[in-house]
Design an enzyme around this catalytic site. Structure first.
Site, PDB file in Angstrom:
ATOM      1  N   SER A 138      34.125  44.445  33.870  1.00 54.49           N
ATOM      2  CA  SER A 138      34.334  43.788  32.567  1.00 54.49           C
ATOM      3  C   SER A 138      33.059  43.921  31.749  1.00 54.49           C
ATOM      4  CB  SER A 138      34.622  42.300  32.810  1.00 54.49           C
ATOM      5  OG  SER A 138      34.548  41.568  31.613  1.00 54.49           O
ATOM      6  N   TYR A 151      32.038  33.870  36.567  1.00 57.44           N
ATOM      7  CA  TYR A 151      32.881  35.061  36.341  1.00 57.44           C
ATOM      8  C   TYR A 151      31.976  36.272  36.096  1.00 57.44           C
ATOM      9  CZ  TYR A 151      36.347  38.190  34.207  1.00 57.44           C
ATOM     10  OH  TYR A 151      37.155  39.267  33.927  1.00 57.44           O
TER      11      TYR A 151
HETATM   12  P1  NDP Z   1      46.343  39.227  35.047  1.00 58.36           P
HETATM   13  O1  NDP Z   1      46.180  37.765  35.269  1.00 58.36           O
HETATM   14  O2  NDP Z   1      47.524  39.709  34.298  1.00 58.36           O
HETATM   15  O3  NDP Z   1      46.291  40.020  36.429  1.00 58.36           O
HETATM   16  C1  NDP Z   1      45.535  39.595  37.517  1.00 58.36           C
HETATM   17  C2  NDP Z   1      46.152  40.161  38.766  1.00 58.36           C
HETATM   18  O4  NDP Z   1      45.340  39.779  39.892  1.00 58.36           O
HETATM   19  C3  NDP Z   1      47.554  39.637  39.009  1.00 58.36           C
HETATM   20  O5  NDP Z   1      48.405  40.727  39.301  1.00 58.36           O
HETATM   21  C4  NDP Z   1      47.411  38.737  40.235  1.00 58.36           C
HETATM   22  O6  NDP Z   1      48.556  38.876  41.065  1.00 58.36           O
HETATM   23  C5  NDP Z   1      46.209  39.374  40.913  1.00 58.36           C
HETATM   24  N1  NDP Z   1      45.555  38.443  41.831  1.00 58.36           N
HETATM   25  C6  NDP Z   1      44.939  37.282  41.542  1.00 58.36           C
HETATM   26  N2  NDP Z   1      44.506  36.696  42.668  1.00 58.36           N
HETATM   27  C7  NDP Z   1      44.857  37.522  43.682  1.00 58.36           C
HETATM   28  C8  NDP Z   1      44.708  37.464  45.085  1.00 58.36           C
HETATM   29  N3  NDP Z   1      44.094  36.427  45.700  1.00 58.36           N
HETATM   30  N4  NDP Z   1      45.185  38.477  45.834  1.00 58.36           N
HETATM   31  C9  NDP Z   1      45.818  39.517  45.242  1.00 58.36           C
HETATM   32  N5  NDP Z   1      46.007  39.627  43.932  1.00 58.36           N
HETATM   33  C10 NDP Z   1      45.525  38.626  43.162  1.00 58.36           C
HETATM   34  O7  NDP Z   1      44.996  39.676  34.314  1.00 58.36           O
HETATM   35  P2  NDP Z   1      44.383  41.106  33.916  1.00 58.36           P
HETATM   36  O8  NDP Z   1      45.385  42.167  34.078  1.00 58.36           O
HETATM   37  O9  NDP Z   1      43.727  40.898  32.629  1.00 58.36           O
HETATM   38  O10 NDP Z   1      43.235  41.245  35.024  1.00 58.36           O
HETATM   39  C11 NDP Z   1      43.079  42.392  35.849  1.00 58.36           C
HETATM   40  C12 NDP Z   1      41.598  42.661  36.026  1.00 58.36           C
HETATM   41  O11 NDP Z   1      41.032  43.026  34.782  1.00 58.36           O
HETATM   42  C13 NDP Z   1      40.786  41.474  36.544  1.00 58.36           C
HETATM   43  O12 NDP Z   1      39.873  41.921  37.524  1.00 58.36           O
HETATM   44  C14 NDP Z   1      40.030  41.012  35.302  1.00 58.36           C
HETATM   45  O13 NDP Z   1      38.808  40.371  35.628  1.00 58.36           O
HETATM   46  C15 NDP Z   1      39.812  42.341  34.603  1.00 58.36           C
HETATM   47  N6  NDP Z   1      39.516  42.241  33.178  1.00 58.36           N
HETATM   48  C16 NDP Z   1      40.412  41.652  32.324  1.00 58.36           C
HETATM   49  C17 NDP Z   1      40.093  41.516  30.986  1.00 58.36           C
HETATM   50  C18 NDP Z   1      40.987  40.821  30.042  1.00 58.36           C
HETATM   51  O14 NDP Z   1      40.512  40.409  28.962  1.00 58.36           O
HETATM   52  N7  NDP Z   1      42.281  40.651  30.335  1.00 58.36           N
HETATM   53  C19 NDP Z   1      38.824  42.036  30.445  1.00 58.36           C
HETATM   54  C20 NDP Z   1      37.975  42.671  31.433  1.00 58.36           C
HETATM   55  C21 NDP Z   1      38.323  42.757  32.737  1.00 58.36           C
HETATM   56  P3  NDP Z   1      49.246  37.675  41.891  1.00 58.36           P
HETATM   57  O15 NDP Z   1      48.961  36.396  41.160  1.00 58.36           O
HETATM   58  O16 NDP Z   1      50.690  38.046  41.912  1.00 58.36           O
HETATM   59  O17 NDP Z   1      48.622  37.743  43.251  1.00 58.36           O
END
Ligand code: NDP
Length: 242
Positions: A138, A151
């Site tokens: 990020s 974070y």
């Molecule tokens: P979402 O919340 O849509 O996706 C997050 C994903 O992580 C979900 O599919 C969730 O699946 C999964 N997840 C969370 N906890 C667990 C766990 N314990 N085990 C397995 N899977 C897990 O958010 P984003 O798509 O935005 O986030 C994806 C990545 O992008 C993250 O690493 C985030 O930090 C990064 N990011 C996002 C930004 C943004 O502004 N959106 C900016 C920069 C980076 P489930 O709950 O089904 O397990």
């Protein structure tokens, strides 16, 4: 037939946002995709929609046994992983106080230790045939702000670990870090500090960058030929100059 049709991509956090969009983009590029997440209903529906050998595996990146079981299925049913996208993440923002202590541990468990664990578990599969690891960091991994300290620490940590790994694994495995800014996903919905959640969810309504935009960048990075830079060539044979 695309060369990718013999390649398998494992995506953590494939149930929503950037992970889901990446699954769609890589499936469209011919990859067989293994979708990992805890919300098994969502990844099962996505795997059915994508077809072409896509599989859904319920997995929690904070639970090493579940990742080991997932790697076993990928080996058995898909012949091993060629690409690993460490995407699973949580962003539990709020003021730095003792009340948030569970959030701090949880972010480190998912964002940092989860990526490290998933990588060490899949590493032998990735080395087999010239693999790729893409770590979703990020802008918070480059610049921290008030209210996002832990974070940001997870993403700074991810960047430092990735840089070491990149040097250590070349030329067998290519390590790439993607550092998106704000992307319109459900990421802020899970913030536990109510006032912060309200503000960040509101701010995210203005965000125009979509998960598909980031997925496109990931697919592009994977499509690039593997070329070593001079300093990387000088690092070989791997390990001796580290
Ligand atoms: P979402 O919340 O849509 O996706 C997050 C994903 O992580 C979900 O599919 C969730 O699946 C999964 N997840 C969370 N906890 C667990 C766990 N314990 N085990 C397995 N899977 C897990 O958010 P984003 O798509 O935005 O986030 C994806 C990545 O992008 C993250 O690493 C985030 O930090 C990064 N990011 C996002 C930004 C943004 O502004 N959106 C900016 C920069 C980076 P489930 O709950 O089904 O397990």
């Amino acid at each position: 037939m695309s060369n990718n049709e013999t390649r398998t991509a494992v995506i953590t956090g494939a149930s929503s946002g950037i992970g889901e969009a990446t699954a769609r983009a890589l499936a469209a590029d011919g990859y067989r995709v293994a979708l990992l997440a805890r919300r098994v209903d969502r990844i099962t529906a996505l795997a059915e929609e994508l077809g072409k050998g896509a599989i859904a595996i319920e997995a929690d990146v904070t639970n090493r046994d579940s990742i080991v079981a997932a790697a076993g299925r990928v080996q058995e049913e898909m012949g091993g992983a060629d690409v690993l996208i460490n995407n699973a993440g949580v962003m539990l923002l709020g003021p730095f106080t003792a009340e948030q202590h569970d959030d701090y541990r949880h972010m480190i468990d998912v964002n940092l230790l989860g990526a490290i664990t998933t990588t060490e578990v899949f590493l032998e599969q990735l080395k087999e045939d010239g693999g790729d690891i893409i770590n979703i960091s990020s802008v918070a991994g480059v610049r921290a702000r008030a209210g996002n300290g832990v974070y940001a620490a997870t993403k700074f940590g991810l960047n430092g670990w990735s840089e070491s790994l990149r040097q250590e694994l070349l030329p067998d495995v290519r390590v790439t870090v993607i550092e998106p800014g704000a992307v319109a996903t459900e990421l802020p919905n899970h913030i536990t500090h109510a006032a912060t959640r309200q503000g960040v969810v509101e701010a995210y309504r203005q965000v125009e960058v979509t998960p598909d935009d980031i997925a496109e960048v990931i697919a592009f990075a994977l499509s690039r030929p593997r070329r070593l830079a001079l300093h990387e060539i000088l690092l070989r044979p791997a390990g001796q100059e580290l």
